[in-house]
Motif scaffolding. Structure first.
Motif, PDB file in Angstrom:
ATOM      1  N   LEU A  30       0.732  -1.564  -0.297  1.00  0.00           N
ATOM      2  CA  LEU A  30       0.615  -0.359  -0.176  1.00  0.00           C
ATOM      3  C   LEU A  30       0.893   0.765  -0.037  1.00  0.00           C
ATOM      4  O   LEU A  30       0.317   2.019  -0.743  1.00  0.00           O
ATOM      5  CB  LEU A  30      -0.728   0.425   1.083  1.00  0.00           C
ATOM      6  CG  LEU A  30      -2.246  -1.047   1.358  1.00  0.00           C
ATOM      7  CD1 LEU A  30      -2.905  -0.890   2.695  1.00  0.00           C
ATOM      8  CD2 LEU A  30      -3.551  -0.586   0.030  1.00  0.00           C
ATOM      9  N   ASN A  40      -5.711   7.339  -3.647  1.00  0.00           N
ATOM     10  CA  ASN A  40      -7.129   7.567  -2.888  1.00  0.00           C
ATOM     11  C   ASN A  40      -7.990   6.062  -3.832  1.00  0.00           C
ATOM     12  O   ASN A  40      -8.569   6.827  -4.386  1.00  0.00           O
ATOM     13  CB  ASN A  40      -7.609   8.612  -3.155  1.00  0.00           C
ATOM     14  CG  ASN A  40      -7.306   9.552  -2.187  1.00  0.00           C
ATOM     15  OD1 ASN A  40      -7.045   9.059  -0.742  1.00  0.00           O
ATOM     16  ND2 ASN A  40      -7.233  10.477  -1.654  1.00  0.00           N
ATOM     17  N   LEU A  42      -7.082   3.254  -4.608  1.00  0.00           N
ATOM     18  CA  LEU A  42      -7.450   2.064  -3.999  1.00  0.00           C
ATOM     19  C   LEU A  42      -8.698   1.278  -3.530  1.00  0.00           C
ATOM     20  O   LEU A  42      -9.399   0.306  -4.079  1.00  0.00           O
ATOM     21  CB  LEU A  42      -6.023   1.732  -3.263  1.00  0.00           C
ATOM     22  CG  LEU A  42      -4.671   1.730  -3.663  1.00  0.00           C
ATOM     23  CD1 LEU A  42      -3.866   1.302  -2.262  1.00  0.00           C
ATOM     24  CD2 LEU A  42      -4.504   0.829  -4.623  1.00  0.00           C
ATOM     25  N   GLU A  43      -9.320   2.042  -2.075  1.00  0.00           N
ATOM     26  CA  GLU A  43     -10.608   1.618  -1.786  1.00  0.00           C
ATOM     27  C   GLU A  43     -10.423   0.618  -1.746  1.00  0.00           C
ATOM     28  O   GLU A  43     -12.020  -0.469  -2.065  1.00  0.00           O
ATOM     29  CB  GLU A  43     -11.576   2.445  -1.505  1.00  0.00           C
ATOM     30  CG  GLU A  43     -11.772   3.564  -2.031  1.00  0.00           C
ATOM     31  CD  GLU A  43     -12.780   4.084  -2.310  1.00  0.00           C
ATOM     32  OE1 GLU A  43     -12.697   5.799  -1.598  1.00  0.00           O
ATOM     33  OE2 GLU A  43     -13.584   3.974  -3.276  1.00  0.00           O
ATOM     34  N   GLY A  44      -9.514  -0.282  -0.803  1.00  0.00           N
ATOM     35  CA  GLY A  44      -9.746  -1.813  -1.158  1.00  0.00           C
ATOM     36  C   GLY A  44      -9.576  -3.591  -2.142  1.00  0.00           C
ATOM     37  O   GLY A  44      -9.775  -3.919  -1.882  1.00  0.00           O
ATOM     38  N   THR A  45      -9.720  -2.333  -2.775  1.00  0.00           N
ATOM     39  CA  THR A  45      -9.318  -3.481  -4.206  1.00  0.00           C
ATOM     40  C   THR A  45      -8.148  -4.126  -4.043  1.00  0.00           C
ATOM     41  O   THR A  45      -7.710  -5.166  -4.612  1.00  0.00           O
ATOM     42  CB  THR A  45      -8.793  -2.206  -5.889  1.00  0.00           C
ATOM     43  OG1 THR A  45      -7.969  -1.502  -4.939  1.00  0.00           O
ATOM     44  CG2 THR A  45     -10.536  -1.488  -5.959  1.00  0.00           C
TER      45      THR A  45
END
Lengths: 114, 360
Positions: A30, A40, A42-45
């Protein structure tokens, strides 16, 4: 225009590339992505991608107790993963070359006319 | 040594704890298999703790939209995990159906032939259907609202679930009183037994990777629970002794007293198993005296299909009892108290464990 599909396609290759450099874990991946401008987006991907890569046999993981206590997964690339990464890099080069020619052709034309 | 992510939650603070609670709650509403849920949360809590230590904002990890993060985070769960979760829920319902059918078997003692015994499956069907619809609707509504309203937390989820249970119980009672679909008892037992056997075989063969790692031994799993319960017992015992003005027990004295208390455990287990087998044989003899050989054999096979899963269940419980007794015997023989023995066992397990300790 929705850029998320474009990003998702590239992310898998980028994550595999990060893992190929040395054995690493979630937070490190990350941070590396964040350092290179993927923050911003990424959000859980990350986790589904890691899960997918593991299921495909591109990466393996071993479990180590982290300094904070929880079990931490350390990922490393497999031979299968190396081949997948190689293929991704080839395709990426081809696609970006072709896309650049089309996307920036008008701009080149404007510059030469000016 | 088995560990849950819950042990590390108390290290999270402020926004990290709040966000983690939301994600945890979302994962719970997904009704995932417990191992999948544990693994997801363990991964996440390590990232959160590292980011917290490095002073990063939680938004650096989850982004601006926690709901979107949760949906993406849980989207990596494969079909296998979801099937296992569903199969696990259905297994519990099947066990419930079997218990009701076994209760109906007592009609045998009223002179009814086994193959004529019928059971009313309407309560289970109605209750089960309503339960599935309720949990689906409740889950869908809750998942939407939990990110819109900050105050929605585990307490509210528990209250919602409780209301669903009341509605489910009410419909179950209504169905029992007003409606009935009678099916032959042996058909239900056979179908349930076949499902359970298929489930346990599939669990062994197909879901093997989703199970707990085999290197964790059975004794390691019970150590934590037994240690807690024995600590409680000695604490309460010593409180009572002190109140009466007597000397509190030392750990070694406590170990000896527990060993005396558990000295007949193996016999109790043996008697328990004997009764269990005797009931099975008793049913067989009763049916055998009244029916033809073929009917008796069929009956024994059908009831056997029920007995095998129950036997597995009893075996798990009795293993814990036997382990406790053997451990206490070892402690008394080696003149070591049980708590020291357990601590030594923990260290031994950690040293032999497949989990290494990170160097950084």
């Amino acid at each position: 225009m929705d850029d998320s599909q474009l990003l998702k396609g590239i992310l898998e290759g980028c994550i595999l590339s990060i893992i190929s450099r040395n054995e690493t874990y979630g937070y490190e991946i990350l941070s590396e992505l964040d350092k290179n401008g993927f923050s911003n987006l990424l959000e859980g991907t990350l986790y589904p991608i890691l899960s997918r890569l593991e299921n495909k046999g591109c990466i393996t993981c071993r479990k180590i107790k982290s300094p904070f206590g929880p079990i931490r997964k350390y990922y490393s690339i497999t031979q299968e993963g190396e081949l997948t990464l190689e293929s991704f890099l080839e395709n990426y080069e081809k696609v970006t070359k072709s896309a650049q020619q089309i996307l920036f052709e008008d701009k080149k034309g404007d510059l030469s006319n000016a | 040594m088995l560990e849950s992510y819950v042990l590390y939650k108390k290290k999270l603070e402020g926004q990290y704890l709040e966000t983690f609670d939301k994600i945890e709650l979302y994962s719970i509403t997904r009704s995932l298999d417990i191992n999948t849920h544990e693994e997801l949360m363990m991964d996440l809590i390590d990232v959160f703790l590292t980011a917290q230590k490095n002073g990063k904002s939680v938004k650096n990890i989850v982004g601006n939209d926690v709901g979107s993060f949760c949906r993406n985070f849980c989207s990596g769960i494969g079909l296998k995990n979801q099937i296992k979760g569903f199969a696990d829920s259905f297994k519990r319902i099947t066990w419930l159906i079997l218990i009701f059918c076994i209760i109906d078997l007592f009609s045998l003692f009223e002179g009814v032939s086994y193959f004529e015994i019928q059971s009313n499956i309407m309560p289970i069907l109605a209750g089960g259907l309503i339960g599935i619809i309720l949990s689906f609707v409740f889950g869908a509504i809750f998942k939407t609202l939990m990110f819109r309203f900050k105050k929605i937390n585990m307490k509210i989820y528990s209250i919602g679930l409780f209301i669903c249970v009341i509605i489910f119980t009410g419909s179950f009672i209504f169905a029992t009183n007003k409606l009935s679909i009678n099916v032959f008892n042996w058909e239900i037992i056979l179908a349930s037994g076949v499902y359970l056997i298929a489930y346990y075989i599939l669990r062994k063969v197909y879901f093997q990777k989703l199970m707990k790692p085999q290197k964790i031994r059975f004794s390691d799993m019970v150590i934590e629970e037994i240690q807690k319960s024995w600590h409680k017992i000695i604490t309460n015992k010593n409180k009572r002794l002190l109140k009466k003005g007597k000397e509190p027990l030392t750990s070694l004295e406590f170990t000896k007293s527990m060993q005396k208390k558990h000295r007949f455990d193996e016999w109790i287990v043996l008697v328990g198993w004997s009764i269990f087998i005797a009931i099975y044989l008793g049913f067989g003899i009763k049916v055998g005296l009244e029916s033809k050989l073929f009917d008796t054999v069929m009956f024994m096979i059908i009831v056997g299909v029920v007995y095998i899963p129950i036997a597995f269940f009893i075996r798990s419980s009795t293993r814990s009892i036997i382990w406790q007794k053997k451990t206490l015997d070892i402690c008394v023989q080696e003149k070591i108290d049980i708590f020291t023995y357990i601590e030594n066992k923990k260290i031994e397990t950690e040293n032999n464990d497949f989990v290494e300790v990170a160097g950084d």
